[in-house]
Design an enzyme around this catalytic site. Structure first.
Site, short mmCIF file in Angstrom:
data_model
loop_
_atom_site.label_atom_id
_atom_site.label_comp_id
_atom_site.label_asym_id
_atom_site.label_seq_id
_atom_site.Cartn_x
_atom_site.Cartn_y
_atom_site.Cartn_z
N TYR A 217 0.82 -1.24 0.00
CA TYR A 217 0.00 0.00 0.00
C TYR A 217 0.84 1.27 0.00
O TYR A 217 2.04 1.23 0.09
CB TYR A 217 -1.07 -0.02 1.08
N GLU A 218 0.15 2.37 -0.20
CA GLU A 218 0.79 3.69 -0.31
C GLU A 218 1.79 3.73 -1.46
O GLU A 218 2.86 4.33 -1.37
CB GLU A 218 1.45 4.05 1.03
N GLY A 219 1.40 3.10 -2.59
CA GLY A 219 2.31 2.96 -3.73
C GLY A 219 3.14 1.71 -3.57
O GLY A 219 4.00 1.66 -2.69
#
Lengths: 601, 601
Positions: free
Chosen positions: B438-440
């Site tokens: 997550y978060e890229g």
């Protein structure tokens, strides 16, 4: 279809990496042909994909359940196991004398990969039975053989291995389970065993426990351990399950993965003692276990291969289907399948190359076991046994490490969906995580490789493996491929890896000869990884060289180009690690042993 | 105690790896002293160990539950969150104007590590709130700020980020959620969002959703995305939660890990549309998100550090307690604690060194953010911003990769017990596995590093980092330690790693300048790992050099020797990988791009 057995790749690995044709020429395989092997694998692949693979999710989600000593396997498992044994798959590797099909370890290895790829939890039951069969054949009395072998071979009954106790895991010297002679040739067994795979379940009529225990007045340590057979039901005069024995499943574990496989706490002697019979000689139990250890460790290595391939297949399918972003050169205004992104290609190639290399190492180990058992020439048998001994810890540990690695990459390729259990990618990671632990942790494997296997024959066994790598490197460096795909500098990379392995091997032998065992133990794990990389690249290049010959000969099957590409990818994207590992082996150990202050609790 | 915050190591990392004293000298931190930082961290560590850490298991076992749109967090979470906010921890990094304590990012980073180490699922709620606060401060209207900021800073209300939709994960261009002006300054939002962390829960009175959506007639792609604020309850005239908004949690996901953190499917507009307000300018929503991205990515990197350290602490305790086998030199007849086995020592040192290096990289990134925001000199601010931009993808991806690695080693050290859920080692692996996603995703981070960060200022930002490594290498090579521990060849290893990084960087810049972007993308992931190793060793050696100076000055604290040992271990057992990664970057890409036949579905 959630799993399709890569039968062609398997056959090619048997042929070109595991030296099938040479073994046939050497008389190891009698009249077994590669065509027959292929047709057996086709059949096995069909059963695996169609019947077992669909059980994998339900096995995870529902798992095996315990209630009041009774273990219920997941829906469909019992029926599938019945059909699987009825089709003869359990009997495949066993001798014809006991109802088996007498097929060699190399065929069993490929089939075992399929059973495990389709549902690892399911495949564990026969994996344990096979160990029991092997131990009985090698060490059982005639009576025990007559009573148990045919049933175990048919799969009507299953087998277990009862080694671990709470205080005795890697160190079996600490075993406390007791066996006292009854005076009638049987023994009374009392004690508690943990981590007993399929110790209790509902798929078979009887369960045959092989149990390590101590006789009264047995020497302390591992020289005082004996092996016993204690069935769940004591066979009656007709050989059918009779009186219930005093061994019960007290509970099953709540585990990270392989939920379908019940991991049992087994209690012997709640009512005075379970009846058991000695296998082999008194106090020689560990020896009996060692008999089956090579095969069992190889079987666990194949679980690593299996999960890596299953995870790869799932990730590959997802990468073809899922669209995100636009790849360079793709049409404007639409999202590309993520497989068109080089970063995803790298991940998929890593999974595929690791699985292919681990498969090749495991199949080679199986072929060495076949040579050890089946070659006519005693010198060839000895050579096969030594080669199998050398490769077994690598097959077990390297393959199961890459199983976890590949499953983790598979999760990553799925992005956010990979973290959602319903997707199934996470299950592979959870299932794969046990394989580096059981059947001797991978740390134990590395220690075995460095302290027992490298010194064999004064280091000559390892040297022979390294010499074979150098030969392959030369062939690959000279390889010219007129069509399809190029080797790049793969030959040079194998030569580098072989030289690194050679220097690292010499260093470790020196350290041990120089009475500096801890210096070797501190770097055993990176050494094993180095060995796996060199051996794996050697095997993949053997396959690639065969593919190049096929292309030269005009064979347009794109699988040949693919095999060369995978070998080249491994050579340029994985094998460079070999030099780093050599440096770690040669220069890293002191920093481990000198770091006393850093590990204070 | 299941988790003890390593406050002394944290303070030392802030001082020696993140350049705290130089930053103070440069006026970045006003009158903040290292002593004050240490006392804040002591307090935070106490709360983390005593109050949050005991929630971690129940968070996993019971998890957050969904029923009819309502999400119930695990027992004890609500009360602990209330006490945690009441103690002011949520307000720590926010400006005093909004009720915050105005402490810099470097202090927040260390505290965030503690919250995540004690219970990552718990810490995710404030992590998201902090992003909302940052976005509102940077881009919100005065009215939005007045209505929401004080509540969010206090933690009475929490924030969320609503980006992902089923078809739009890494590629936000594909977003479909709509926002239509109501004519009164507000908007009507309709659509579905997935993977919304703490999208619904029972710990706060209101939930403030930051939502990416498209206005009517907005351009296609990312230039047509706007950012909106849509609260669960629309504040009334007094600023208290009023009318229920038309946004609901349709379900929560069944995930591999972080079970305590509800991952929500959020539906906007079941009854016509949720009321929302624009943040920043129309069609500039992605820009607003980028504002908080550095901080959020760093926060996720810290989760990797946190889990690595938590898993290390647990494995270390187990290794001191569990006895198996006899170590060389140990008394005959008794089993040794497994920590006495060199193979286990290597594993523990690997965990500890990776965690220490990742911590140092993350804290450095935080210090660069502080310089970017707080330095008086605009040139210094620009330098800080560029340094933070460069390090952020490394902090996020390298730290979360090693988080998974360390957690997996932690499982392995526990042997069979590691696979049993009750032990808790497996939870760390399951929790850690989300952070690379997550978060890229870490693939996106690697691409960001190679395609956007390396080319900054013509490569000068990366060059400055490499120059700093060379300087540290020289100092380490010259370091003489009169007592305690030796550097070995750690300086030479850092020099090697820096040279490898330099050549790999030049190669990637060339490929991109030469219009060969795929060749760079194919090796972005190994490049990022190389960067992390070099940066991590540089940071650890800065800490070790400070330790050596302390030993020279007569300080007998064994922690100094420990820090030198850890740097030396990293140098000789992890950093050699840098040369392999350089080879992969320089020569591996073609084999990825040429392997078309190998990736057919």
């Amino acid at each position: 279809m959630t799993y399709a057995a890569p039968v062609n790749d398997m056959v090619e690995t048997i042929r070109s990496a595991a030296g099938f044709e040479q073994a046939v020429a050497d008389g190891v395989y009698g009249d077994l042909s590669l065509d027959l092997v292929a047709s057996v694998l086709e059949e096995a692949g069909r059963f695996a994909s169609e019947r077992i693979a669909p059980l994998n999710r339900v096995g995870d989600e529902i798992g095996s359940r315990w209630s009041d000593g009774v273990v219920t396997t997941p829906p469909g498992w019992k029926e599938t196991y019945r059909d699987w044994t009825a089709a003869g798959w359990n009997a495949l590797p066993a001798p014809e004398q006991w109802g088996g099909q007498g097929l060699p370890a190399i065929v069993q290895a490929a089939c075992a990969e399929m059973w495990n790829a389709s549902a690892m939890s399911f495949a564990l039951a026969p994996l344990l039975s096979a160990g029991a069969v092997e131990a009985l054949i090698a060490h059982g009395s005639e009576e025990l053989k007559q009573t148990y072998l045919a049933k175990l071979v048919a799969g009507e009954w299953t087998g277990t291995m009862n080694l671990t106790e709470p205080q005795a895991g890697s160190d079996l010297a600490a075993l406390r389970t007791k066996a006292v002679p009854n005076g009638d040739g049987s023994y009374r067994i009392t004690g508690q065993k943990i981590f007993i795979t399929y110790g209790e379940h509902d798929m078979a009529d009887n369960i045959v426990h092989l149990v390590l225990a101590r006789l009264p007045d047995a020497p302390a340590g591992t020289r005082g351990i004996s092996l016993f057979l204690a069935p769940k039901f004591i066979p009656d005069a007709n050989g059918n399950p009779g009186q219930r024995n005093d061994v019960r499943c007290a509970s099953i574990e709540h585990k990270l993965g392989i939920h379908g496989s019940p991991t049992c706490v087994m209690v012997y002697g709640d009512e005075g003692g379970a009846t058991g019979w000695l296998i082999g000689e008194e106090n020689r139990g560990l020896n009996c276990m060692f008999t089956m250890m090579n095969a069992a460790r190889l079987a666990v290595g194949l679980q690593g291969v299996a999960i890596a391939d299953r995870a790869y297949q799932q990730a590959l399918a997802y990468a073809h289907e899922r669209r995100q972003g636009r790849a360079n050169g793709a049409p404007a205004g639409e999202m590309s399948p993520i497989i068109q992104h080089p970063n995803i290609q790298r991940k998929l190639l890593t999974m595929k190359a690791l699985a292919a290399a681990a498969r090749a190492i495991c199949y080679r180990t199986a072929a060495a076991l076949d040579r050890a058992h089946l070659a006519a020439d005693p010198a060839e048998r000895a050579r096969g046994a030594a080669h199998a001994s050398l490769l077994t810890p690598v097959a077990k540990a390297w393959s199961t490490d890459i199983g976890v690695e590949a499953a983790s990459i598979g999760v990553q390729i799925h992005g956010g969906m990979g973290f959602i259990e319903e997707t199934g990618a996470a299950q592979h990671l959870r299932d794969a995580r046990i394989a580096p632990i059981y059947e001797g942790t991978n740390g134990i494997q590395a220690i075995d490789l460095v302290t027992r296997k490298l010194p064999m024959n004064g280091g000559a066994v390892a040297q022979a493996a390294i010499a074979a790598m150098r030969q392959t490197a030369t062939q690959a460096a000279n390889a010219q491929v007129s069509a399809g795909a190029a080797f790049g500098d793969a030959g040079a990379r194998l030569r580098d890896a072989a030289e690194s392995l050679d220097r690292a091997t010499a260093f470790l032998l020196q350290q041990q000869a120089g009475n500096n065992p801890d210096a070797a133990l501190a770097v055993a794990t990176p050494y094993l990884r180095l060995f796996g990389i060199a051996e794996g690249l050697d095997a993949l290049l053997n396959i690639a060289l065969a593919a190049a010959r096929a292309i030269e000969a005009g064979d347009a099957n794109p699988a040949h180009a693919s095999r060369i590409q995978i070998a080249r990818f491994f050579a340029s994207n994985i094998a460079p690690e070999a030099q780093a590992l050599e440096q770690i082996v040669l220069r890293g150990g002191d920093a481990v042993l000198d770091a006393q202050d850093a590990l204070v609790a």
